[in-house]
Design an enzyme around this catalytic site. Structure first.
Site, short mmCIF file in Angstrom:
data_model
loop_
_atom_site.label_atom_id
_atom_site.label_comp_id
_atom_site.label_asym_id
_atom_site.label_seq_id
_atom_site.Cartn_x
_atom_site.Cartn_y
_atom_site.Cartn_z
N GLU A 92 52.07 65.24 109.19
CA GLU A 92 52.19 65.80 107.95
C GLU A 92 52.59 65.09 106.98
OE1 GLU A 92 54.17 69.45 108.02
OE2 GLU A 92 53.25 69.99 110.23
N CYS A 105 56.43 62.30 100.84
CA CYS A 105 57.45 62.93 101.97
C CYS A 105 56.58 62.38 103.37
CB CYS A 105 57.73 64.15 101.82
SG CYS A 105 58.78 64.73 103.41
N CYS A 112 59.72 66.34 117.18
CA CYS A 112 61.13 65.66 117.23
C CYS A 112 61.94 66.28 118.53
CB CYS A 112 61.76 66.40 116.12
SG CYS A 112 63.29 66.01 115.80
N CYS A 116 66.77 71.34 115.62
CA CYS A 116 67.61 72.17 114.95
C CYS A 116 67.13 73.69 114.55
CB CYS A 116 67.64 71.62 113.40
SG CYS A 116 67.96 69.96 113.59
N CYS A 119 64.34 74.74 112.09
CA CYS A 119 63.38 73.72 111.81
C CYS A 119 62.04 73.83 112.56
CB CYS A 119 63.88 72.16 111.91
SG CYS A 119 62.64 70.88 111.43
N CYS A 336 59.21 70.87 106.96
CA CYS A 336 58.72 69.99 108.31
C CYS A 336 58.11 70.67 109.41
CB CYS A 336 59.97 69.42 108.88
SG CYS A 336 61.12 69.01 107.66
N1 SAH Z 1 65.11 64.44 110.91
C1 SAH Z 1 65.54 64.25 109.74
C2 SAH Z 1 64.40 64.26 108.54
C3 SAH Z 1 63.39 65.30 108.83
S1 SAH Z 1 63.97 66.90 108.28
C4 SAH Z 1 66.56 65.05 109.18
O1 SAH Z 1 67.00 66.05 109.96
O2 SAH Z 1 67.30 65.02 107.94
C5 SAH Z 1 64.19 66.85 106.29
C6 SAH Z 1 65.06 67.79 105.91
O3 SAH Z 1 64.48 69.19 106.00
C7 SAH Z 1 66.25 68.10 106.67
O4 SAH Z 1 67.42 68.19 105.74
C8 SAH Z 1 65.91 69.20 107.40
O5 SAH Z 1 67.30 69.74 107.73
C9 SAH Z 1 65.21 69.97 106.57
N2 SAH Z 1 64.53 71.25 107.02
C10 SAH Z 1 64.18 71.42 108.15
N3 SAH Z 1 63.53 72.62 108.32
C11 SAH Z 1 63.58 73.44 107.17
C12 SAH Z 1 63.40 74.54 106.60
N4 SAH Z 1 62.72 75.47 107.43
N5 SAH Z 1 63.57 74.86 105.26
C13 SAH Z 1 64.13 73.90 104.48
N6 SAH Z 1 64.51 72.76 105.02
C14 SAH Z 1 64.37 72.27 106.39
#
Ligand code: SAH
Length: 345
Positions: A92, A105, A112, A116, A119, A336
């Site tokens: 994406e 982006c 991944c 988290c 996510c 993401c």
């Molecule tokens: N792995 C890296 C980059 C990808 S995520 C990282 O974790 O930073 C990019 C950003 O989007 C991160 O800050 C992540 O925590 C956030 N993110 C992930 N899922 C999300 C969601 N459901 N809503 C808003 N932000 C989200």
């Protein structure tokens, strides 16, 4: 024979490749100019190359652009693209409109490994790293589309699916190509790299002394809570992470962006805000409060507006530089991993 992907090659590598075909070095400049500046998506368009070379190149090399599998546009101008990779995987890419121009982006991995809690990217597990050419193709495709509509790409954020610092070789080679005057030729000042927070890699990136903005997904100011919502914290707790971030700020002179997703009843109380200000006090940094894009299968909700206001007010009072991120593309599931998951479902 496997064809060479031209987006994988540095200027020196392309010169060597062309020498093997009996071509002079300046042909490399011409080809990379077509790819990185003039938006070519076929060899036929490269009209300053001799006809026989234009005929020969497609047999031994590919341009490396990607096929669009699906595209969605939101009311606010955010667009989300799903690209097909040669091996059947997909990634994406999101195009974001800002006042100062467009931002792209990009994803750095398929899936991944970090899982988290809020996510979508980790839901399907980790599949593989993207090659530098596959990261660059996402940028070029968006740049070319914008360019043909008379618009310009201003910045690049590594905030799509995947952990850029886990794909160390791919990310570093991509960044080298971004700043190379013969390739994308964009200053790394216009690049933001977002990470879950891998301290050794943050230090290694700092040692390049590049002006990349480092964004760290913090999301909690105490280890017990961060352990719960971000498993990476069990391996690299906050003191270790913040020491690496301080090193990054010191080496590069760039302030760190700490990202903090506001999660209802999880990390959004006034007490949490006070803990965050204590943690960040005196550090060269900036806090970005992010609205959660709800992921249907995960059990967390976005904080309400009043909670976000209260939280931001406390940080500002404590003199922590704070912004509340404009919510873009929420109706097209631009967070993401969400488009790919919809597609896989
Ligand atoms: N792995 C890296 C980059 C990808 S995520 C990282 O974790 O930073 C990019 C950003 O989007 C991160 O800050 C992540 O925590 C956030 N993110 C992930 N899922 C999300 C969601 N459901 N809503 C808003 N932000 C989200």
């Amino acid at each position: 024979m496997q064809k060479v992907n031209l987006l994988d090659l540095s200027p020196a590598e392309l010169r060597a490749f062309l020498a093997g075909l009996g071509e002079p070095p300046y042909r490399a400049d011409q080809i990379q100019d077509w790819l990185y500046r003039r938006g070519a998506d076929s060899f036929v368009q490269m009209t300053n190359l001799p006809q026989d070379l234009r005929g020969k190149l497609p047999e031994v090399a590919g341009i490396g652009l990607l096929q669009v599998l699906s595209e969605q546009a939101a009311q606010d101008g955010t667009r989300k693209l799903l690209f097909a990779l040669a091996d059947g995987n997909s990634v994406e890419t999101v195009v974001l409109p800002y006042e100062h121009g467009f931002s792209v982006c990009v994803s750095t991995q398929v899936g991944c490994r970090w899982k988290c809690g809020f996510c979508a990217s980790g839901l399907q597990g980790f599949v593989r790293n993207l090659r530098p050419a596959e990261i660059m193709a996402q940028v070029l495709q968006v740049k070319n589309n914008l360019q043909s509509a008379g618009m310009a790409l201003k910045s690049i954020v590594l905030m799509g699916t995947g952990e850029p610092l886990d794909n160390w070789d791919g990310t570093v080679a991509f960044l080298r190509a971004v700043r190379d005057p013969k390739l994308l030729a964009v200053s790394l000042r216009h690049v933001t790299l977002s990470t879950v927070g891998l301290p050794e890699r943050i230090r290694a990136l700092a040692d390049f002394c590049w002006p990349v903005t480092l964004a760290v997904s913090l999301h909690a100011a105490e280890d017990a809570l961060r352990d719960r919502i971000m498993p990476v914290n069990r391996k690299y707790p906050l003191p270790v992470l913040l020491a690496a971030c301080d090193y990054y700020a010191e080496k590069t002179g760039r302030r760190i962006t700490y990202e903090y997703i506001m999660l209802d009843n999880i990390n959004d109380s006034q007490e949490h805000a006070r803990k965050l200000s204590v943690l960040l006090r005196g550090r060269l940094c900036h806090v970005n409060l992010i609205a959660l894009n709800t992921v249907r299968v995960l059990d967390c909700r976005p904080s309400d507006e009043a909670a976000v206001r209260r939280f931001a007010d406390i940080l500002v009072r404590e003199k922590i530089n704070t912004t509340v991120r404009r919510r873009l593309g929420s109706e097209i599931a631009a967070a993401c991993g969400q488009l790919r998951n919809t597609f896989l479902a």
